[in-house]
Design an enzyme around this catalytic site. Structure first.
Site, short mmCIF file in Angstrom:
data_model
loop_
_atom_site.label_atom_id
_atom_site.label_comp_id
_atom_site.label_asym_id
_atom_site.label_seq_id
_atom_site.Cartn_x
_atom_site.Cartn_y
_atom_site.Cartn_z
N GLU A 6 6.93 -11.33 -25.86
CA GLU A 6 7.91 -11.29 -24.77
C GLU A 6 8.73 -12.58 -24.68
O GLU A 6 9.52 -12.75 -23.76
CB GLU A 6 7.20 -11.02 -23.45
CG GLU A 6 5.99 -11.88 -23.19
CD GLU A 6 5.17 -11.43 -22.00
OE1 GLU A 6 5.70 -10.77 -21.11
OE2 GLU A 6 3.97 -11.76 -21.97
N ARG B 271 -2.88 -4.40 -16.19
CA ARG B 271 -2.58 -5.68 -15.54
C ARG B 271 -3.77 -6.07 -14.66
O ARG B 271 -4.21 -5.28 -13.84
CB ARG B 271 -1.32 -5.58 -14.68
CG ARG B 271 -0.08 -5.12 -15.45
CD ARG B 271 1.11 -5.06 -14.50
NE ARG B 271 2.33 -4.61 -15.17
CZ ARG B 271 2.76 -3.35 -15.19
NH1 ARG B 271 2.05 -2.41 -14.55
NH2 ARG B 271 3.87 -3.02 -15.80
N ASP C 240 10.39 -9.21 -19.94
CA ASP C 240 10.63 -10.64 -20.07
C ASP C 240 11.43 -10.97 -21.32
O ASP C 240 12.28 -11.87 -21.31
CB ASP C 240 9.30 -11.40 -20.11
CG ASP C 240 8.80 -11.72 -18.71
OD1 ASP C 240 9.62 -11.76 -17.77
OD2 ASP C 240 7.59 -11.95 -18.54
N CYS D 118 5.17 -2.21 -24.10
CA CYS D 118 4.72 -1.91 -22.74
C CYS D 118 5.77 -2.26 -21.69
O CYS D 118 5.49 -2.20 -20.49
CB CYS D 118 3.40 -2.63 -22.44
SG CYS D 118 3.49 -4.41 -22.67
N HIS E 284 0.84 -1.20 0.00
CA HIS E 284 0.00 0.00 0.00
C HIS E 284 0.88 1.26 0.00
O HIS E 284 0.56 2.26 -0.63
CB HIS E 284 -0.88 0.03 1.26
CG HIS E 284 -2.01 -0.95 1.23
ND1 HIS E 284 -2.84 -1.09 0.14
CD2 HIS E 284 -2.44 -1.85 2.15
CE1 HIS E 284 -3.74 -2.02 0.41
NE2 HIS E 284 -3.53 -2.49 1.61
#
Length: 579
Positions: A431, A296, A455, A502, A189
């Site tokens: 990726e 995501r 990746d 991205c 958080h």
């Protein structure tokens, strides 16, 4: 110099304020049978008082910062209603005949210990919710008050072992210049709130509270995860200059917020944002993004014992679609595995999790979970410009199976009489090297590509990006990586589809020149980087960028490419990147 985990970018120099741990240790005191009801009554009063405090704080934060920030405290209220915890405390008081505050402190420690042993990093980080609520209850039992960060009178850099959600949410942005913590990760958080507030922050420093004293001058570099304690005069001056420079650059960049990302000779590219949490949407809008290039969706499955149902996901996607209207929002389907594990799925422990049962492989293996998500996305697609993107595609067979799942989901919705966008655009993340090398085949199957360089680099170079011992080998500018990117862009364009990126590469100013020159159509990145990349694109011609890219591709090493591109960037924007 201390090294931690970058939580929110920016540089700040300021005086440390050590927000120390409270001494809430409670000694055991024997009580009589007659005193047990009184102790239980004190406990119940403390629970009621704590609930009132949290609801009041929740309302204040929601009013000041938006309802999404107030929702952080829903988890705190759930802790207060945990019958197992409450009944364990009451039962032990009756059995052990000890004061309620001592019993509660012991139960709290046990809960914290259990959570600290959980391997799932997302669940482990929820220990902060339990500790935050527990400390509030203990303070109310003991009749103690605590000075919060909202009451700060001077500008400071907050140093803490940990910052609870309520601590972070209540701090005064104008007084807290930055903060650093001993524990925490990028998904905590604390880190999320820091990004939202755009306060430089470094977490996971382990020994910050041991090394830093109240009043020490500290430098926080939130982009690199570096903290310098009591810097010498030269270092201090260097960072103060950088801090002022960043302030000036921020003002300069704000002026181009509403201007198009267009080169001097008229080539337009799309600048989109990567997001994971609803909290990030205001920042995306504030920085003038052309849309969302990577949404995501893993967060739906985090910090919970059950699976998210279709309606819950639909509401979230619908909110996103309506917020951005005609602007594109690319929803990446569930990408679990690698460094993202969820306990309820019982994913197998693998020797090489980044190359294991993850992402699209997991989704195809669990069609029940996958199609629930696909139906939710399709239902929301009529409210805006949503697109679907599949992660970790390694070949055309996987891609075709995933597309078949989409068609099945459409048929199921049609059978239920529910509307959806029948022509929703589908794309693939590139990726995996096999996908990059066969991108000409894959391009015939989709409407767009988005290159996931995080990746792609680690797979192409055989470098685990989470291993600090070989971090020096993780080179975005490695010639092999650049050739793979070039191959994907060219294959996409030959098939008349657009190609985006991205991964973190797209948010690096020097690499933006190269990627522009390679013909990249869309750059997607953290929202805080959008204006900086826009500034670079608006300062150069496409023809010049193509020549720079061609020259870079002829260099032999990643270091040579990096040096060359950094030099070109300084030539292009000396006022921003010159020495």
């Amino acid at each position: 110099m201390l090294k931690g985990i970058p939580a929110a970018p920016g540089i700040v120099v300021g005086k440390a304020f050590v927000f120390g741990k409270e001494d809430l240790d409670v000694a055991p005191i024997d009580i009589t049978e007659d005193q047990v009801p009184l102790e239980i009554s004190r406990f119940e009063d403390a629970l009621i008082q704590t609930r009132q405090e949290i609801i009041a704080l929740q309302k204040k934060i929601a009013a000041d910062m938006g309802s999404e920030h107030g929702e952080v405290f829903d988890a705190h209220l759930l802790v207060l209603e945990d019958r197992m915890l409450i009944e364990e405390v009451i039962s032990r008081v009756k059995k052990e005949k000890l004061n309620i505050d001592y019993i509660f402190s012991q139960v709290l420690k046990r809960y914290a210990h259990v959570f600290s042993k959980i391997e799932d990093e997302y669940l482990k980080e929820r220990i902060s919710d339990i500790n935050d609520v527990g400390r509030r209850i203990l303070r109310n039992l003991l009749g103690r008050m605590r000075k919060g960060l909202a009451e700060l009178e001077d500008e400071v850099v907050v140093v803490a072992h940990d910052l609870s959600p309520s601590d972070t949410a209540s701090m005064h942005k104008n007084r807290v210049k930055g903060f650093i913590t001993d524990i925490g990760g990028k998904t905590s958080h604390t880190a999320i709130m820091a990004k939202s507030l755009e306060i430089p922050a470094v977490v996971g420093l382990e020994i910050a509270t041991e090394q830093i004293k109240n009043g020490d001058i500290v430098i926080v570099d939130g982009a690199s995860g570096t903290v310098i304690v009591s810097p010498d005069a030269d270092t201090l001056k260097k960072y103060q200059v950088q801090e002022e420079k960043l302030k000036g650059q921020t003002e300069t960049l704000a002026a181009i917020r509403n201007l198009p990302a267009q080169t001097t000779d008229g080539r337009h590219v799309t600048l989109a944002a990567n997001i994971e949490f609803p909290d990030e949407i205001p920042s995306v809008l504030e920085h003038g993004a052309d849309g969302v290039g990577l949404y995501r969706t893993e967060y739906f499955y985090m910090n919970r014992k059950d699976l998210p149902v279709e309606d819950e996901q639909f509401e979230a996607y619908k909110n996103l679609a309506t917020t951005f209207g005609d602007k594109p929002v690319i929803v990446r389907t569930l990408d679990l595995g690698g460094d993202k594990f969820i306990s309820q799925f019982n994913l197998p422990k693998e020797m090489s999790p980044f190359m294991g049962w993850r992402a699209i492989r997991f989704c195809l293996g669990r069609p029940d979970i996958f199609k629930t998500q696909l139906r939710a996305i399709l239902r929301a697609s009529v409210f805006g410009n949503l697109k679907i993107m599949f992660p970790m595609i390694s070949g055309v067979e996987e891609l075709r199976r995933a597309k078949e799942m989409v068609e099945e989901a459409k048929k199921e919705l049609k059978g239920r009489g529910i509307a959806y966008n029948a022509g929703i655009e589908i794309g693939a993340m590139i990726e995996v090297p096999s996908a990059a090398l066969t991108s000409d085949v894959l391009a015939r199957e989709v409407g767009f590509f988005s290159i996931g360089t995080n990746d792609l680099i680690q797979y192409a170079l055989a470098v685990d990006r989470t291993n600090e011992k070989i971090a020096y080998l993780y080179e975005p500018t490695h010639p092999a990586v650049l050739r793979l990117v070039k191959n994907v862009v060219e294959a996409g364009h030959r098939a008349n589809i657009w190609v985006g990126m991205c991964g973190e590469m797209s948010s690096e100013p020097s690499l933006a020149i190269l990627l522009l020159g390679l013909g990249l159509d869309e750059f997607s990145m953290p929202s805080a980087s959008l204006l900086e990349i826009k500034n670079v694109i608006r300062a150069i011609s496409y023809e010049t960028a193509k020549k720079i890219a061609e020259e870079a591709l002829g260099l032999a090493t990643g270091q040579e490419v990096n040096t060359f591109l950094t030099s070109r960037l300084k030539d292009l924007l000396p006022q921003m990147y010159g020495n």
